[in-house]
Design a protein around this motif. Structure first.
Motif: not given
Length: 202
Positions: A153-178
């Motif tokens: 979002k703009e320059t802030q990393l909010e999410r990493i999604t690992r994908v396999g077989g065209q589907k989301e396997k693992v989602v990493f969510l980052f918030s409250e960033i300072s």
């Protein structure tokens, strides 16, 4: 060689199919690499109150992540009384188990934790394509042989999604960033009961 070419084709097709499925459109960008800034500082101890749901077990305690060298991190998870649940090192992409509680010393669990922490702590990757969903910028990259999508979002990393077989396997969510510290991190597996929630100590 033929197997390698086939694997690369399947990987590219899988990434493209996932992006189309999610409604991403290709975006112009000059960026060649994508960065995760949240565990970058060797002078900082990243200390979190942690909850880990492992299949039918719930573990709670304190997780400490320390960057010990340019290509090395130490990850220690203890009870609040200081007893070690696990102690891992990642050095030059190699995962080492320094210590682990007998109850979770199982190959399947250690493999999951290895992949999750490698994805969480991977600092820089080469971008294969850039996309947008109309609100955010999404950069596709391959790390440890797996497609990952980094959402900014703009320059802030909010999410990493690992994908396999065209589907989301693992989602990493980052918030409250300072100051390049994500104070709240969630790691959610989509196809099994395995979740990690981290809340930074103030």
């Amino acid at each position: 060689m033929r197997f390698l070419i086939s694997s690369l084709i399947l990987l590219l097709v899988g990434c493209g199919s996932y992006s189309a499925k999610m409604g991403f459109t290709e975006a112009d960008s000059m960026a060649l690499t994508v960065s995760n800034p949240y565990f970058f500082d060797t002078n900082t101890d990243y200390v979190y109150k942690a909850k880990i749901k492992v299949f039918n077990n719930d573990l709670g305690g304190i997780l400490i992540i320390k960057k010990t060298a340019p290509a090395a991190h130490r990850i220690v998870f203890t009870t609040e009384l200081g007893n070690t649940i696990f102690d891992f090192s990642i050095i030059d992409n190699e995962f080492k188990v320094n210590r682990v509680l007998k109850e979770i010393d199982r190959k399947i669990l250690l493999n999951i934790l290895e992949k999750d922490f490698k994805s969480l702590l991977h600092e820089q990757a080469e971008i294969t394509k850039n996309y947008t969903d109309g609100h955010s910028t999404i950069s596709a990259a391959t790390i440890y042989g797996k497609p990952h999508f980094y959402t900014f979002k703009e320059t802030q990393l909010e999410r990493i999604t690992r994908v396999g077989g065209q589907k989301e396997k693992v989602v990493f969510l980052f918030s409250e960033i300072s100051n390049n510290i994500a104070k709240h991190i969630q790691i959610n597996h989509k196809n099994l009961r395995f979740q990690i929630e981290l809340k930074a100590f103030e």
